[in-house]
Scaffold this motif. Sequence first.
Motif: not given
Length: 583
Positions: A339-343
């Motif tokens: 979710x967060x790091x990939x985005x």
Amino acid sequence: MTRTTTEDMINRTVIANRLDSITKEMGLALEHSAHSPIFAEACDFACCICDRDGQLVSQLSGIPILATAGSFSVKSVLRKYPNSITNGDVFIINDPYDGGNHLPDIGIITPVFFEDNLMFFCVSRAHHGDIGGSTAGSYNPKATEIFQEGIRIPPTKLMRNNEFMGEILDLILINTRNPNMLKSDLLAQIGANKVAAKRILEMVEAYTPAVVNKAIAKTLEQTEMLTKKRIREIPDGIYRATEYIDDDGFQEEPVKIEIAVKVEGERLLVDFAGTDPQVKGFINTSVVTATTASGIAVLWFLGDDIPRNDGAFRCIDVHLPKGSLVNPYEPAPMTLCTLTPASEMIGAIFQALNQAVPGRVPAGYTRYAGPSYYGRDPRNSRYYVGFSFCSTGSGGAMQGRDGKSYMSPMSNFGGVKTPDIESNEIQYPHITLYHEMETDTAGAGEYRGGAGMKYAFELYDEGSHIVNFGDGMKFAPYGLNGGNQGSLNKGFFVHQGEPVVMASKEAPRCVAKGDQVILSSCGGGGWGKPLDRPVEKVYADVLDEIISLKTAKEIYGVVITETGIDYDQTNQFRNSKNGNKRV
């Protein structure tokens, strides 16, 4: 052009499209046969087909961060079982240190044989509601090692001769809180793969293995050539950008993702040198996720007509420094990575490539922040684990188009769907209080971002728990080309009538009957200068309550009265800020 060349071209086109249709059918089979709402309603899964060497050949169903990772999982299976893959085998995998994204995403891999020759692998990857660990739902913001996040499954043979290896299945199921649900969903994945295998064998029977293999090899080659051509069209250079994650749940300092995109001829390198070292909390990122996110971002920029197969990824190099946030040493936790790091990796790459060729990519999308909740349903005494998919925010604008409201984060590209409110209330013991767009949350611009969402629900089971996880409470979705940022996430937990501000990464909270969760999700970033937005569109946004009269005047320079747009005052107001441009 000779007849043989024409025939080859037709075969290549038909077979490539046939494989794409098979992956779509896999997705439909999985969606319609799954038990859990995560599969059946949110569609948090992906399906793909790989060739016998593990090269990705088709991935049109589901969310990209899962689908593209299928090749990594197959190659892990091939490394572990180089000489012992037989017809009737089925493999399972989820370990992010060996071919997986993060632990909740379980991959089911089915080899496809034609006349005793291995030809393909069908892969279904899906997010499961619980895979063990110290917190139900397996999102544990206070985990400091992967062992606290759930059961790790290396590449493992789950079925032999089309029969379950019972000891393996039992070992996995007993380490989860809802084994019946997990088993049902694994069967759905296995079934989707069976559907694909049947269709593939029909295709091979019709064309012969030699024709199919030749067509796939040529498809990958053609994709590689097209990708190289698009990269050559980008000016050579090094383009840099930085994004930040709020924190890791332990330190208060933001965590930096720094990238440099190097374009040289027909190759492109995404280099994460400068990214912060791995952290204590669960925002560390697997190599699979970081590599996949990089490829997704680059291909979005290069064009949607490039097939998303291994041929495209051959042209993209990714450097992930060991010991950094994007390539941590074991046993760092990493459940939030998809979710967060990939985005934010995707967002950083977009901002870098926008420097090379402006106008191809969108402004920032929502950053997810919402709770999971778990306990015993008072209506039937069954254990449940739910996720607030309804707290999804909105997308960023891009040149020529406003951002869409109600989109999942960049890593999912809108692929995760929001459950129907009524069916969601049937599944879990809660009541929705409201669910609507929120005024003045859309990032302003010539093209504005999508509006953020207001969502609240009340739990009526006694003694349950919630775990809030995500990001975007300190850093909003970015704007591009003069566009404004979107809005921040906000969350409140109302316990026995007293509201408490929720952090983006919290330990589980105990819930009493009647407690409420109130969420405001990110609006998307804007693209272009707000003063360049046509006044009629600003007026329409006011009528739709996406922006207020105050925002229309102070941000967009549009004066609106009870009778409509005051063009004279608007011209004067805009001219004072924007030169002599007339509306």
